[in-house]
Write a protein that holds these residues in place. Structure first.
Motif: not given
Length: 144
Positions: A123-139
């Motif tokens: 995992f890179s910080w970009q991967t984690i940030l992208g995952a957070v954005f997708i999860i927030v978008g999903a929410w």
């Protein structure tokens, strides 16, 4: 066009096809039932796959991988059933959003651990940030 870009374009096409397939399967299940739809979808898919193999130039045996790799077909049955069940109840966009968020989390674990003999991808910080954005978008999409 480089190989990665082509792979991503084909993956995006698969995502589009999944939304269309899920919608079609949901509509069919209203006519004939969910279990019958799951069965029919896989029979038609098996015929299509058989034709694909028949005209393919691939060589080699069907039985070279570990037994549990073949459970993907059974998982496909669960996926078709679950998608056809979820889409009419929650809508195509909301169901697809939940699917993509869960896929991302699962894919991240598979990448990180190198499960199924795949290369480990840290995992890179970009991967984690992208995952957070997708999860927030999903929410946001799933929030009523």
């Amino acid at each position: 066009m480089d190989g990665k870009l082509l792979a991503y374009m084909i993956a995006a096409l698969a995502g589009m096809a999944m939304a269309i397939q899920g919608s079609m399967n949901s509509a069919l299940s209203k006519s004939i039932g969910l279990a019958k739809t799951t069965f029919i979808v896989h029979i038609v898919g098996a015929i299509g796959a058989a034709l694909f193999v028949l005209f393919s130039k691939e060589k080699g045996s069907f039985f070279q991988g570990p037994w549990y790799y073949y459970l993907g077909g059974l998982i496909g049955v669960v996926i078709v059933y679950a998608v056809a069940f979820a889409m009419p109840k929650g809508g195509v966009a909301a169901a697809t959003t939940a699917i993509v968020a869960a896929q991302l989390l699962t894919a991240g674990i598979i990448d990180r651990l190198g499960i199924f003999n795949l290369a480990k991808t840290p995992f890179s910080w970009q991967t984690i940030l992208g995952a957070v954005f997708i999860i927030v978008g999903a929410w946001l999409v799933l929030k009523e």
